[in-house]
Design an enzyme around this catalytic site. Sequence first.
Site, PDB file in Angstrom:
ATOM      1  N   PHE A  10     -22.067 -40.382  26.305  1.00  0.00           N
ATOM      2  CA  PHE A  10     -21.609 -39.331  25.410  1.00  0.00           C
ATOM      3  C   PHE A  10     -21.832 -39.786  23.978  1.00  0.00           C
ATOM      4  O   PHE A  10     -21.905 -40.988  23.705  1.00  0.00           O
ATOM      5  CB  PHE A  10     -20.116 -39.039  25.639  1.00  0.00           C
ATOM      6  CG  PHE A  10     -19.806 -37.592  25.904  1.00  0.00           C
ATOM      7  CD1 PHE A  10     -20.107 -37.012  27.117  1.00  0.00           C
ATOM      8  CD2 PHE A  10     -19.206 -36.808  24.942  1.00  0.00           C
ATOM      9  CE1 PHE A  10     -19.811 -35.685  27.366  1.00  0.00           C
ATOM     10  CE2 PHE A  10     -18.902 -35.484  25.169  1.00  0.00           C
ATOM     11  CZ  PHE A  10     -19.213 -34.907  26.395  1.00  0.00           C
ATOM     12  N   GLN A  58     -14.336 -30.511  12.166  1.00  0.00           N
ATOM     13  CA  GLN A  58     -15.612 -30.892  12.775  1.00  0.00           C
ATOM     14  C   GLN A  58     -16.442 -29.675  13.183  1.00  0.00           C
ATOM     15  O   GLN A  58     -15.921 -28.728  13.779  1.00  0.00           O
ATOM     16  CB  GLN A  58     -15.355 -31.737  14.025  1.00  0.00           C
ATOM     17  CG  GLN A  58     -16.614 -32.215  14.709  1.00  0.00           C
ATOM     18  CD  GLN A  58     -16.287 -33.120  15.891  1.00  0.00           C
ATOM     19  OE1 GLN A  58     -16.013 -32.634  16.991  1.00  0.00           O
ATOM     20  NE2 GLN A  58     -16.305 -34.417  15.659  1.00  0.00           N
ATOM     21  N   HIS A  64     -19.336 -28.874  15.661  1.00  0.00           N
ATOM     22  CA  HIS A  64     -20.070 -29.400  16.819  1.00  0.00           C
ATOM     23  C   HIS A  64     -21.528 -28.984  16.689  1.00  0.00           C
ATOM     24  O   HIS A  64     -21.824 -27.832  16.379  1.00  0.00           O
ATOM     25  CB  HIS A  64     -19.477 -28.844  18.113  1.00  0.00           C
ATOM     26  CG  HIS A  64     -19.920 -29.567  19.351  1.00  0.00           C
ATOM     27  ND1 HIS A  64     -21.222 -29.522  19.799  1.00  0.00           N
ATOM     28  CD2 HIS A  64     -19.251 -30.357  20.220  1.00  0.00           C
ATOM     29  CE1 HIS A  64     -21.318 -30.243  20.901  1.00  0.00           C
ATOM     30  NE2 HIS A  64     -20.139 -30.769  21.171  1.00  0.00           N
ATOM     31  N   LEU A  74     -19.769 -23.158  23.114  1.00  0.00           N
ATOM     32  CA  LEU A  74     -20.173 -24.565  23.117  1.00  0.00           C
ATOM     33  C   LEU A  74     -21.139 -24.905  24.242  1.00  0.00           C
ATOM     34  O   LEU A  74     -20.952 -24.486  25.385  1.00  0.00           O
ATOM     35  CB  LEU A  74     -18.929 -25.443  23.247  1.00  0.00           C
ATOM     36  CG  LEU A  74     -19.111 -26.886  22.797  1.00  0.00           C
ATOM     37  CD1 LEU A  74     -19.418 -26.952  21.308  1.00  0.00           C
ATOM     38  CD2 LEU A  74     -17.852 -27.681  23.107  1.00  0.00           C
ATOM     39  N   GLU A 122     -21.657 -31.722  24.923  1.00  0.00           N
ATOM     40  CA  GLU A 122     -22.366 -32.962  24.641  1.00  0.00           C
ATOM     41  C   GLU A 122     -22.844 -33.629  25.925  1.00  0.00           C
ATOM     42  O   GLU A 122     -23.743 -34.461  25.915  1.00  0.00           O
ATOM     43  CB  GLU A 122     -21.415 -33.890  23.886  1.00  0.00           C
ATOM     44  CG  GLU A 122     -22.079 -34.879  22.974  1.00  0.00           C
ATOM     45  CD  GLU A 122     -21.091 -35.381  21.943  1.00  0.00           C
ATOM     46  OE1 GLU A 122     -21.002 -36.601  21.786  1.00  0.00           O
ATOM     47  OE2 GLU A 122     -20.422 -34.558  21.304  1.00  0.00           O
ATOM     48  N   ARG A 127     -21.098 -36.498  16.172  1.00  0.00           N
ATOM     49  CA  ARG A 127     -21.291 -35.063  15.944  1.00  0.00           C
ATOM     50  C   ARG A 127     -21.573 -34.729  14.483  1.00  0.00           C
ATOM     51  O   ARG A 127     -22.376 -33.841  14.195  1.00  0.00           O
ATOM     52  CB  ARG A 127     -20.059 -34.303  16.444  1.00  0.00           C
ATOM     53  CG  ARG A 127     -19.934 -34.350  17.953  1.00  0.00           C
ATOM     54  CD  ARG A 127     -18.635 -33.769  18.435  1.00  0.00           C
ATOM     55  NE  ARG A 127     -18.602 -33.739  19.895  1.00  0.00           N
ATOM     56  CZ  ARG A 127     -17.556 -33.334  20.600  1.00  0.00           C
ATOM     57  NH1 ARG A 127     -16.461 -32.928  19.976  1.00  0.00           N
ATOM     58  NH2 ARG A 127     -17.598 -33.334  21.911  1.00  0.00           N
ATOM     59  N   HIS A 136     -15.569 -26.377  15.315  1.00  0.00           N
ATOM     60  CA  HIS A 136     -15.133 -26.833  16.633  1.00  0.00           C
ATOM     61  C   HIS A 136     -13.745 -27.450  16.679  1.00  0.00           C
ATOM     62  O   HIS A 136     -12.948 -27.104  17.545  1.00  0.00           O
ATOM     63  CB  HIS A 136     -16.151 -27.843  17.162  1.00  0.00           C
ATOM     64  CG  HIS A 136     -15.857 -28.374  18.523  1.00  0.00           C
ATOM     65  ND1 HIS A 136     -15.683 -27.552  19.617  1.00  0.00           N
ATOM     66  CD2 HIS A 136     -15.695 -29.646  18.980  1.00  0.00           C
ATOM     67  CE1 HIS A 136     -15.444 -28.301  20.694  1.00  0.00           C
ATOM     68  NE2 HIS A 136     -15.424 -29.563  20.328  1.00  0.00           N
ATOM     69  N   ARG A 173     -14.193 -36.761  14.932  1.00  0.00           N
ATOM     70  CA  ARG A 173     -13.799 -37.112  16.305  1.00  0.00           C
ATOM     71  C   ARG A 173     -15.006 -37.379  17.186  1.00  0.00           C
ATOM     72  O   ARG A 173     -15.970 -36.615  17.167  1.00  0.00           O
ATOM     73  CB  ARG A 173     -12.963 -35.985  16.914  1.00  0.00           C
ATOM     74  CG  ARG A 173     -12.600 -36.261  18.377  1.00  0.00           C
ATOM     75  CD  ARG A 173     -11.713 -35.192  18.951  1.00  0.00           C
ATOM     76  NE  ARG A 173     -12.344 -33.898  19.122  1.00  0.00           N
ATOM     77  CZ  ARG A 173     -13.206 -33.588  20.069  1.00  0.00           C
ATOM     78  NH1 ARG A 173     -13.617 -34.492  20.952  1.00  0.00           N
ATOM     79  NH2 ARG A 173     -13.695 -32.349  20.150  1.00  0.00           N
TER      80      ARG A 173
END
Length: 596
Positions: free
Chosen positions: A116, A236, A238, A248, A251, A282, A369, A411
């Site tokens: 990830f 954030q 994404h 979304l 990831e 991200r 996000h 994050r």
Amino acid sequence: MNYHKYDAVIVGAGGAGLMAALYASRGANVAVVSKLYPTRSHTGAAQGGIGAALGNLEEDHWEWHAFDTVKGSDYLADQDAVDIMCKDAVDIVLELEHMGLPFDRTPDGKISQRPFGGHTNNDTKKPVRRACHAADRTGHMILQTLYQQCIKNEVQFYDEYQFMDLLVTDGRVSGIVAYQINTGELHVFHCKAVMFATGGWGRLWNITSNAHSLTGDAPAVLLNKGYPMEDMEFFQFHPTGIYKMGILITEGVRGEGGVLINGKGERFMERYAPTIKDLASRDVISRAIYLEVAEGRGIEGKDYVYLDVRPETVNKYFEQDGIKNPDGSPRTITAEDIERKLPDIADFCRTYLGVDPIKDPMPIQPTAHYAMGGIPTDADGRVLVDAQGTILPGAYAAGEVACVSVHGANRLGTNSLVDLVVFGKRGGMAMMDFCNQVDLPALPDDPEGDVQAMLEFLLEGDSGTSAANIRKAMQEIMMRNVGVFRTEELLTTALERVRELKKQFRTVYVADKGKRFNTDLLEAWELGNMLELAEVTTLSALNRTESRGGHARDDYAERNDDDWLKHTFIQRDGENYQIDYKPVTIGRYQPQKRVY
């Protein structure tokens, strides 16, 4: 007055709220109040995995997870809280497994893990398999598992009740006021402790992965009562939302080998993150996409790029990068692997885009996000009312709505689910202990009076401004001026426009005067909350004259640790806001330049 009495009330029924309810219910009488049916909470939208250094497929350590989290946060995370989260993650994932969560399995029966973004082997700097997953429905499975456990533990649920006010008596929490959506009646929940687990506020932007319910209700109520928020400038984006829609694309697609391709057919992340490439954090990837588009390399000159997980593309890059399986054999991916490991993503793309990800690349763009900031808390979920760490007795928060701070300025993927379960559990246990040590406080006089007056104000007009038009204008200005890149000019314009919209909101018109399921009324009230958070977010971003993580200033392009290695605390001061600061807790990892 509709009256209820409990030891503890939890507002929000997502992963953090359910985890807190489960643990608090082991020694206290607990109610969960939610504007949704619990299994519709936004935790269910989390797709790719929950991070934990189990080391089931290769060497891993919780200390590596902690370093990646601190590095990903651009060194704004509090390292004592990060250590708690990453260390506890290992045991808590196994605990979820024992509760019945159906994780995917390795051939020898262990929990399967995938790479990830931002998660690395700290020795080799290469991606590490750390994300424990249940296909691409990991959050959904966590939500279902925890809800079942709460039902077993006889937690009481009040579904479709909208939280509207926090009650405080003599400096101590004494309950909440909620609006029953089905009847339009107000309910007072009298209790010793309240936890907020209401999620984020991505609906401030018009392209967002967030559900329509994520409108920042709890933070706005607390702001209007004079309590501070922390690090609100850090929101954030994404990198892989479906073009124009924001839904979304996990990831996990890149974890399975998916690559980002620009309008020239180039795998462009090699330019921005030469070591980790498409698995960079991200904020790095969102800015890279923005720059590719700004420099004319979007698809057909438009403002999106492709995410390509077609087997022929991925296998070519696996071979080029020398990617191996744990046993040393060449890694490959097949159409069957995509259907098995990413079934929801494949379905989303076919349904909403008419694109088959096995045969076609997916058009994506950054989407609003996740809130890194929020209600300030300590590691046990206790709400802080100032930068000096003063606690509001009986008030707790956990999950996205809270700022511990483990995410800092950015994050890492999978850490939202870790945050939910680790600090939901700790907050629930702290609530239980608190409730067993104190008596039930008195309620304030006329506890529902403020809410009743506010609802009457919204309902009284026969004409005025449409809430939908104000909301649309707010979302557009926030997307355009408080997005992936920011400048003083853009932010100043946004602040002026948001304040104009707040004035317009005073003339908002609610056409539906009925009682039952009055969504017109509730959406107007939620709009007021979003305007409050839009102002606070913009003002905090204007104040921070540096670039760090999710807060990127074109006019202050560098990170400035000398002046800005600190948390922002912002709270209401009459009609204005005042800003204070809290130092970042530094531990083993001294701030350094992030290199991916």
